[in-house]
Design a protein around this motif. Structure first.
Motif: not given
Length: 249
Positions: A16-23, A90-95, A242-244
């Motif tokens: 989930v981490l690797l598919q959802s967020f950039p390293m 990232i989630i915080g900035r999205m919200l 980011y897609r979601m």
């Protein structure tokens, strides 16, 4: 076998981490080589302890909860992200961006492509999707002395003509190309845009020159460069989170 829950959780959370967020630096392969073996060994050790505790008829419920929590935490903290760009950041900035979606401006699409701006860039892309062409451009104006960006100007083509998002920027047609004039306070800069193509989605700029209208000293001379912005080159095309985020805006 219940003892295999730890490797299963490790595989699931890291997928989930690797598919959802950039390293960090986009270096996913290096990050995987460094962190996955550590997480794998940790999960296997937990599985072995779980197995022997169960054989001795020990109560392992608390151990199992702690082991799963530990697997999740070590997976998160070993995730190699840029400073200030970990998944929770990232989630915080999205919200935050979603809560202020009404304040998103067209100019946010032309922000510098650094991690901290990605959420606003994607929000602007969604909000103004009917207005933006496949390719736009950002002009970065910087000081010759330190090469730090002083400001940016976003331009895009509509019906074959360049348009600037800044009201203080005027674009005048020339015989070959366009002249872009930016007026800011008592200062002005002029650029010559020489497009190879002027159709939406095909616009390219093969060069431009700068004229310092006030003849400033070289120390204060402002220079500029220009970069294309491709509509399909944003993070929602690469990462699930980011897609979601784009879909839910």
């Amino acid at each position: 076998m219940k003892c295999l829950v730890y490797p299963a959780v490790a595989i699931a959370i890291n997928f989930v981490l690797l598919q959802s967020f950039p390293m960090a630096g986009g270096g996913a392969s290096l990050g995987v080589l460094l962190t996955i073996p550590i997480i794998g060994v940790f999960a296997v050790i937990l599985a072995v302890i779980h197995y022997f505790l169960s054989r001795k008829n020990k109560r392992i419920r608390n151990f199992q909860i702690a082991g799963i929590a530990g697997t999740v935490l070590i997976s998160y903290f070993l995730f190699i992200g840029d400073a200030g760009n970990m998944p929770l950041n990232i989630i915080g900035r999205m919200l935050n961006t979603a809560n202020h979606y009404s304040e998103i401006k067209l100019g946010d699409y032309f922000l510098e492509r650094i991690p901290q701006n990605q959420e606003k860039i994607i929000a602007a892309k969604k909000k103004f999707k009917s207005k933006l062409p496949d390719t736009a451009y950002v002009i970065r104006i910087y000081n010759q002395a330190d090469y730090l960006t002083d400001e940016t100007i976003g331009i895009y083509y509509k019906n074959g003509k360049p348009k600037a998002i800044d009201q203080n920027v005027e674009i005048r047609p020339l015989n070959k190309g366009f002249e872009l004039i930016r007026i800011k306070k008592n200062d002005s800069l002029s650029f010559i845009l020489d497009p190879l193509y002027s159709k939406i989605g095909e616009s390219q700029i093969n060069g431009f020159t700068e004229q310092n209208l006030n003849e400033k000293s070289k120390k204060k001379l402002m220079l500029a460069d220009i970069d294309p912005i491709y509509r399909n080159n944003t993070l929602e095309h690469s990462y699930f989170a980011y897609r979601m985020y784009y879909w839910l805006l």
